[in-house]
Write a protein that holds these residues in place. Structure first.
Motif, PDB file in Angstrom:
ATOM      1  N   PHE A   1       4.513 -13.629  -2.682  1.00  0.00           N
ATOM      2  CA  PHE A   1       4.434 -13.044  -4.016  1.00  0.00           C
ATOM      3  C   PHE A   1       5.616 -12.123  -4.274  1.00  0.00           C
ATOM      4  CE2 PHE A   1       2.482  -9.645  -1.553  1.00  0.00           C
ATOM      5  CZ  PHE A   1       2.968  -8.490  -2.159  1.00  0.00           C
ATOM      6  N   ILE A   2       5.845 -11.890  -5.555  1.00  0.00           N
ATOM      7  CA  ILE A   2       6.743 -10.825  -6.001  1.00  0.00           C
ATOM      8  C   ILE A   2       5.931  -9.965  -6.955  1.00  0.00           C
ATOM      9  CG2 ILE A   2       8.927 -12.047  -5.663  1.00  0.00           C
ATOM     10  CD1 ILE A   2       8.940 -12.837  -8.554  1.00  0.00           C
ATOM     11  N   ILE A   3       6.303  -8.706  -7.043  1.00  0.00           N
ATOM     12  CA  ILE A   3       5.544  -7.768  -7.864  1.00  0.00           C
ATOM     13  C   ILE A   3       6.010  -7.880  -9.309  1.00  0.00           C
ATOM     14  CG2 ILE A   3       4.926  -5.353  -8.218  1.00  0.00           C
ATOM     15  CD1 ILE A   3       5.427  -4.910  -5.228  1.00  0.00           C
ATOM     16  N   ALA A   4       5.054  -7.936 -10.229  1.00  0.00           N
ATOM     17  CA  ALA A   4       5.361  -7.984 -11.657  1.00  0.00           C
ATOM     18  C   ALA A   4       6.073  -6.702 -12.070  1.00  0.00           C
ATOM     19  CB  ALA A   4       4.079  -8.168 -12.462  1.00  0.00           C
ATOM     20  N   ALA A   5       6.932  -6.808 -13.065  1.00  0.00           N
ATOM     21  CA  ALA A   5       7.732  -5.660 -13.516  1.00  0.00           C
ATOM     22  C   ALA A   5       6.865  -4.510 -14.022  1.00  0.00           C
ATOM     23  CB  ALA A   5       8.697  -6.113 -14.602  1.00  0.00           C
ATOM     24  N   ASP A   6       5.745  -4.826 -14.648  1.00  0.00           N
ATOM     25  CA  ASP A   6       4.890  -3.778 -15.224  1.00  0.00           C
ATOM     26  C   ASP A   6       3.801  -3.299 -14.272  1.00  0.00           C
ATOM     27  OD1 ASP A   6       3.486  -6.150 -15.254  1.00  0.00           O
ATOM     28  OD2 ASP A   6       2.632  -5.836 -17.249  1.00  0.00           O
ATOM     29  N   SER A   7       3.895  -3.639 -12.999  1.00  0.00           N
ATOM     30  CA  SER A   7       2.859  -3.308 -12.029  1.00  0.00           C
ATOM     31  C   SER A   7       3.151  -1.998 -11.318  1.00  0.00           C
ATOM     32  CB  SER A   7       2.747  -4.415 -10.978  1.00  0.00           C
ATOM     33  OG  SER A   7       1.864  -4.036  -9.945  1.00  0.00           O
ATOM     34  N   ALA A   8       2.086  -1.344 -10.893  1.00  0.00           N
ATOM     35  CA  ALA A   8       2.215  -0.185 -10.011  1.00  0.00           C
ATOM     36  C   ALA A   8       2.625  -0.698  -8.633  1.00  0.00           C
ATOM     37  CB  ALA A   8       0.879   0.551  -9.942  1.00  0.00           C
ATOM     38  N   PRO A   9       3.238   0.134  -7.804  1.00  0.00           N
ATOM     39  CA  PRO A   9       3.618  -0.312  -6.455  1.00  0.00           C
ATOM     40  C   PRO A   9       2.387  -0.738  -5.649  1.00  0.00           C
ATOM     41  CG  PRO A   9       4.496   1.885  -6.936  1.00  0.00           C
ATOM     42  CD  PRO A   9       3.602   1.512  -8.061  1.00  0.00           C
ATOM     43  N   LEU A  10       2.601  -1.677  -4.738  1.00  0.00           N
ATOM     44  CA  LEU A  10       1.527  -2.175  -3.879  1.00  0.00           C
ATOM     45  C   LEU A  10       1.708  -1.654  -2.466  1.00  0.00           C
ATOM     46  CD1 LEU A  10       1.391  -5.880  -5.070  1.00  0.00           C
ATOM     47  CD2 LEU A  10      -0.429  -4.212  -5.309  1.00  0.00           C
ATOM     48  N   SER A  11       0.588  -1.422  -1.794  1.00  0.00           N
ATOM     49  CA  SER A  11       0.590  -1.032  -0.386  1.00  0.00           C
ATOM     50  C   SER A  11      -0.120  -2.106   0.411  1.00  0.00           C
ATOM     51  CB  SER A  11      -0.142   0.304  -0.198  1.00  0.00           C
ATOM     52  OG  SER A  11       0.460   1.320  -0.960  1.00  0.00           O
ATOM     53  N   LEU A  12       0.067  -2.080   1.714  1.00  0.00           N
ATOM     54  CA  LEU A  12      -0.603  -3.028   2.592  1.00  0.00           C
ATOM     55  C   LEU A  12      -2.113  -2.868   2.434  1.00  0.00           C
ATOM     56  CD1 LEU A  12       0.272  -5.149   4.656  1.00  0.00           C
ATOM     57  CD2 LEU A  12      -0.061  -3.457   6.428  1.00  0.00           C
ATOM     58  N   GLY A  13      -2.827  -3.967   2.241  1.00  0.00           N
ATOM     59  CA  GLY A  13      -4.275  -3.943   2.084  1.00  0.00           C
ATOM     60  C   GLY A  13      -4.734  -3.799   0.646  1.00  0.00           C
ATOM     61  N   ASP A  14      -3.822  -3.515  -0.299  1.00  0.00           N
ATOM     62  CA  ASP A  14      -4.203  -3.414  -1.714  1.00  0.00           C
ATOM     63  C   ASP A  14      -4.642  -4.760  -2.247  1.00  0.00           C
ATOM     64  OD1 ASP A  14      -3.639  -0.743  -1.816  1.00  0.00           O
ATOM     65  OD2 ASP A  14      -1.798  -0.937  -2.989  1.00  0.00           O
ATOM     66  N   ARG A  15      -5.441  -4.711  -3.301  1.00  0.00           N
ATOM     67  CA  ARG A  15      -5.849  -5.940  -3.977  1.00  0.00           C
ATOM     68  C   ARG A  15      -4.881  -6.183  -5.129  1.00  0.00           C
ATOM     69  NH1 ARG A  15     -11.004  -7.859  -3.390  1.00  0.00           N
ATOM     70  NH2 ARG A  15     -11.446  -7.853  -5.611  1.00  0.00           N
ATOM     71  N   ALA A  16      -4.446  -7.437  -5.235  1.00  0.00           N
ATOM     72  CA  ALA A  16      -3.471  -7.815  -6.255  1.00  0.00           C
ATOM     73  C   ALA A  16      -4.013  -8.983  -7.062  1.00  0.00           C
ATOM     74  CB  ALA A  16      -2.152  -8.198  -5.594  1.00  0.00           C
ATOM     75  N   VAL A  17      -3.731  -8.969  -8.362  1.00  0.00           N
ATOM     76  CA  VAL A  17      -4.192 -10.021  -9.263  1.00  0.00           C
ATOM     77  C   VAL A  17      -3.001 -10.893  -9.668  1.00  0.00           C
ATOM     78  CG1 VAL A  17      -3.977  -8.564 -11.320  1.00  0.00           C
ATOM     79  CG2 VAL A  17      -5.520 -10.511 -11.347  1.00  0.00           C
ATOM     80  N   VAL A  18      -3.222 -12.210  -9.704  1.00  0.00           N
ATOM     81  CA  VAL A  18      -2.165 -13.158 -10.052  1.00  0.00           C
ATOM     82  C   VAL A  18      -1.925 -13.092 -11.559  1.00  0.00           C
ATOM     83  CG1 VAL A  18      -1.474 -15.580 -10.070  1.00  0.00           C
ATOM     84  CG2 VAL A  18      -2.810 -14.679  -8.147  1.00  0.00           C
ATOM     85  N   LYS A  19      -0.655 -12.848 -11.938  1.00  0.00           N
ATOM     86  CA  LYS A  19      -0.272 -12.795 -13.348  1.00  0.00           C
ATOM     87  C   LYS A  19       0.422 -14.078 -13.794  1.00  0.00           C
ATOM     88  CE  LYS A  19      -1.655  -8.677 -14.399  1.00  0.00           C
ATOM     89  NZ  LYS A  19      -2.696  -8.469 -15.361  1.00  0.00           N
TER      90      LYS A  19
END
Length: 151
Positions: free
Chosen positions: A120-138
């Protein structure tokens, strides 16, 4: 005409073999019913009428049990083979933070389009992610997911 137990066993095997040529998966259960009648009539002397009733009841019971109880349990509940649009909104857990190339790794509890781990890559409008965080597919970018932190 008297039907001996081995007549039912042969009929059951013939029906089971005939199933190879049909896509419906129903003759097998009528064959299983015939085999059940063969076994019962081997153990107990039965009239032809009783044998036919046992065959009808067991065949229908096997058929209904297959289509209503067992077949739904065997269905593929993953989203493999479905369009990418079905993956939008799915939530996974970050298992590797983005490296120098900007790609991390996210894992889903249910396989997403045939795989349970995706880059994955982080969306531009997203808050930073940490290990173990839950992420939603945009969105998708080729074979890489664009994800955002789950709020």
């Amino acid at each position: 005409m008297a039907m001996l137990y081995w007549h039912w066993l042969v009929l059951g095997m013939l029906l089971a073999v005939a199933e190879i040529f049909l896509p419906s998966f129903t003759l097998l259960w009528f064959g299983a019913g015939a085999i059940a009648v063969g076994v019962v009539s081997w153990l107990l002397p039965l009239s032809l009428t009783a044998q036919l009733w046992i065959w009808v009841i067991t065949s229908l019971s096997f058929t209904v049990a297959w289509f209503k109880l067992f077949k739904p349990l065997m269905a593929d509940h993953t989203k493999a083979g479905l369009g990418r649009e079905t993956a939008i909104g799915e939530v996974g857990q970050v298992i590797r933070l983005p490296l120098a190339d900007g790609r991390g790794r996210v894992r889903f509890t249910t396989p997403l389009l045939g795989d349970d781990e995706w880059d994955f890559i982080i969306a531009a409008d997203s808050a930073p992610l940490s290990l173990g965080d839950r992420a939603v597919v945009k969105e998708f970018s080729g074979n890489t997911l664009i994800v955002a932190a789950l709020k």
